[in-house]
Design a protein around this motif. Sequence first.
Motif, PDB file in Angstrom:
ATOM      1  N   VAL A 394      -6.794   3.289   0.550  1.00  0.00           N
ATOM      2  CA  VAL A 394      -7.682   4.382   0.176  1.00  0.00           C
ATOM      3  C   VAL A 394      -8.319   4.062  -1.177  1.00  0.00           C
ATOM      4  CG1 VAL A 394      -7.782   6.834  -0.407  1.00  0.00           C
ATOM      5  CG2 VAL A 394      -6.335   6.048   1.479  1.00  0.00           C
ATOM      6  N   PRO A 395      -9.638   4.231  -1.317  1.00  0.00           N
ATOM      7  CA  PRO A 395     -10.261   3.985  -2.632  1.00  0.00           C
ATOM      8  C   PRO A 395      -9.661   4.896  -3.700  1.00  0.00           C
ATOM      9  CG  PRO A 395     -11.926   4.153  -0.916  1.00  0.00           C
ATOM     10  CD  PRO A 395     -10.632   4.570  -0.289  1.00  0.00           C
ATOM     11  N   ILE A 396      -9.383   4.321  -4.850  1.00  0.00           N
ATOM     12  CA  ILE A 396      -8.722   5.049  -5.934  1.00  0.00           C
ATOM     13  C   ILE A 396      -9.689   5.446  -7.040  1.00  0.00           C
ATOM     14  CG2 ILE A 396      -6.897   4.924  -7.671  1.00  0.00           C
ATOM     15  CD1 ILE A 396      -5.826   5.058  -4.844  1.00  0.00           C
ATOM     16  N   PRO A 488       3.518   1.759   6.679  1.00  0.00           N
ATOM     17  CA  PRO A 488       2.541   2.698   6.103  1.00  0.00           C
ATOM     18  C   PRO A 488       2.925   3.071   4.687  1.00  0.00           C
ATOM     19  CG  PRO A 488       3.995   3.829   7.641  1.00  0.00           C
ATOM     20  CD  PRO A 488       4.322   2.364   7.736  1.00  0.00           C
ATOM     21  N   LEU A 489       1.931   3.160   3.838  1.00  0.00           N
ATOM     22  CA  LEU A 489       2.139   3.551   2.444  1.00  0.00           C
ATOM     23  C   LEU A 489       1.900   5.047   2.341  1.00  0.00           C
ATOM     24  CD1 LEU A 489       0.264   0.566   0.781  1.00  0.00           C
ATOM     25  CD2 LEU A 489       2.735   0.870   0.963  1.00  0.00           C
ATOM     26  N   LYS A 498       0.094  11.973   2.541  1.00  0.00           N
ATOM     27  CA  LYS A 498      -1.132  11.237   2.810  1.00  0.00           C
ATOM     28  C   LYS A 498      -0.810   9.763   2.986  1.00  0.00           C
ATOM     29  CE  LYS A 498      -5.798  10.399   0.996  1.00  0.00           C
ATOM     30  NZ  LYS A 498      -6.739  10.659  -0.119  1.00  0.00           N
ATOM     31  N   LYS A 499      -1.419   9.179   3.999  1.00  0.00           N
ATOM     32  CA  LYS A 499      -1.276   7.743   4.220  1.00  0.00           C
ATOM     33  C   LYS A 499      -2.339   7.013   3.417  1.00  0.00           C
ATOM     34  CE  LYS A 499      -1.337   4.192   7.831  1.00  0.00           C
ATOM     35  NZ  LYS A 499      -1.485   3.920   9.275  1.00  0.00           N
ATOM     36  N   MET A 500      -1.899   6.130   2.522  1.00  0.00           N
ATOM     37  CA  MET A 500      -2.802   5.433   1.609  1.00  0.00           C
ATOM     38  C   MET A 500      -3.180   4.033   2.098  1.00  0.00           C
ATOM     39  SD  MET A 500      -3.037   7.720  -0.799  1.00  0.00           S
ATOM     40  CE  MET A 500      -3.636   6.883  -2.275  1.00  0.00           C
TER      41      MET A 500
END
Length: 789
Positions: A394-396, A488-489, A498-500
């Motif tokens: 996911v964009p941070i 999964p993170l 939330k899955k990152m």
Amino acid sequence: MGNEQPSNPQDDYKAKETKPQLGERWPHGGFRGGGGWISSDRVTSTYDLVEQMHFLYVRVVKARDLPPNPVTGSCDPYVEVKLGNYKGKTKHFDKKVNPEWKQVFAFSKEKIQSSVIDVFVRDKEMVQRDDYLGKVVFDMNEVPTRVPPDSPLAPQWYRLEDRRGESKVRGEVMLAVWMGTQADEAFSEAWHADAALVHGEGVHSVRSKVYVSPKLWYLRVNIIESQDVESLDKTQPPQVFVKAQVGKQVLKTKVCQTRTTNPFWNEDLLFVAAEPFEEQLVLTVECKAGPSKDEIAGRLVLPLNTFEKRLDHRPVHSRWFNLERFGFGVLEGDRRHERKFSTRIHLRACLEGGYHVLDESTMYISDQRPTARQLWKQPVGILEVGILSAQGLVPIKAKDGRKTTDAYCVAKYGLKWVRTRTILDNLSPKWNEQYTWEVYDPCTVITLGVFDNGHLGAENSGKDSRIGKVRIRLSTLETDRIYTMSYPLLVLQPSGVKKMGELQLAFRFTCLSLANIIYLYGHPLLPKMHYLHPFTVNQVDSLRYQAMNIVAVRLGRAEPPLHKEVVEYMLDVDSHMWSMRRSKANFFRIVSLFSGLISMSKWLGEVCKWKNPITTVLVHLLFCILICYPELILPTMFLYMFLIGIWNHRSRPRQPQHMDTKLSWAEAVISDELDEEFDTFPTSKPENTVKMRYDRLRSVAGRIQTVIGDMATQGERFQALLSWRDPRATSLFIVFCLIAAVILYVTPFKIIALLAALLYLRHPKFRSKMPSPPCNFFRRLPARADSML
């Protein structure tokens, strides 16, 4: 299309097996990856769990006899390495014609778009364009390939050429150019073309590094008594206590109940200290001068290096120390001090290395050895982990008007921490780095976390954001099997779980001595001193917190630093805080344990109601046989458990377990509970009454939460006896059941009962303070706490 089934969102939260193109083991220690054969034992044992990546390395060593600038009469040289669109520069030297750079540049083979390598030597100018001193050109087809463990390629002197390719009269540069892989020694220190946009201090934070946790010791200070303590008020004896400080750790004894000039305490104060011992022990004897006012009667400063290092429970001799006393009656700010030899303090202090310093959560402990290296045993296995890549991150943060992530991975096991290089501006980074750990106890956990690098700017500001974490318990791994998994993170946020992204790993546990591993299952989980001189619950919590702070500070002083937010996340620093979600999860873990008893009661009810006549008749027949032959009861029970264990072998877990969002109660949690969980401690609520009650409730409930979790852990360990989650433990238990069944079958029950009673009622002289082998075996069994989010 109408027959298609909607995908289950739970599938996104589960670990999956993958099939990456890893290097393969071949006879005679060969290694084969995408680039052909590499006959190297060292590479085989080090890099067969990752995809092989090729890099072009350029080592710039030094230059000599460079021509000075005709205008300034000096030379400020630097080297520029150019390969297609990629450029790398060394630092420049002021007024030096024989500079030494000793810097390595690495270019990924996948991104090479040029057939030549240009190495320019330039003179840095402050106003005009940098002056051209010369260049060296290499043809890509003539670059040699270096295969570790071959020695590094020897650099050579190359004469500089002008722009037309003709040799210059003056100036040479020493270079080495070769093609290698990530197994090359120069890989971790090299400047990578992928990080070309990073400048300043941020360059250091993109490199892969290995860190070692500081060696932590317990400092035990036994405050015994003091003599001739004086206070300002001469009309009555003082009320005295002792305050001890090591670094930022401050502890106090109780106030001596008797007003006297010779107070007595005999209290133990425990601190955590790290080698090298930079702090000092500062003792101050203070007198109560009022409800909120204390006066210093004496002071003592002792370096930690002066204390004895105790490895076992042998006693330590006490000593008397003279106090340095501040003069009374002087003006504030003018604190003169003088030696007063009549005021003394009696104490004993030592550094204890026979304990394991609890620098991490007990549930996810990765190192159970004592601090003192003299007490270590031989390793029983090798853990190899290949950190392959991440997918769908996911964009941070925002960069140049778009969302992106600069990801790196951290792995922690035992005293060794590793950090991969940072892959810039990529939501699917590929690291392909492999690391190895010695395993001294298989009943431990390795933790891997993925973070976004927030320290890439010149100002080196910001924090590294959490992307997710993975935990793997080694005892659940089969020996010598290569696991290739995509985890999964998962991160719990105020809006919910939330899955990152996903982290792809390859790992293998190699057993060095099966006999030693079997021996460990009956060995105490922690070092001997933890049982001979145990700590209280409050001491354990305080010491763990102090140890975490010390580890975070020491790793933050490395280059590049492993920042505090990363260390705290890896060590689960907030795992003991109150959370309604965790309490619910632990409660339902206990409820699920009773499901077996409920099923048994239902089955017995069905037997009593004759719903299945054949089963009921068989139960009556078995009951009659056991009544007539009671000596068959225990052999039947053990034989039955043996058969259940053999039967469950077919359905044993094939993969290591991962964090379970349903088990963690992360899916059904409501917004108000999440707001409470992410609230600060103490609470940020403005009302004083609510704050007091709220904090008290969270503190008490946190204790209850821990107790409930411990109860659930014990029950789950019973389930693990026959579930094959720990294949070695289940094998040992079912073999024990078979042997016990045979022994109990051939031995009269009366003798067994007599021996059991004599063993239970034996004299204290024949008892040991150490836990029994069955108890040690049980404590080493895995629980579902590893899968808690």
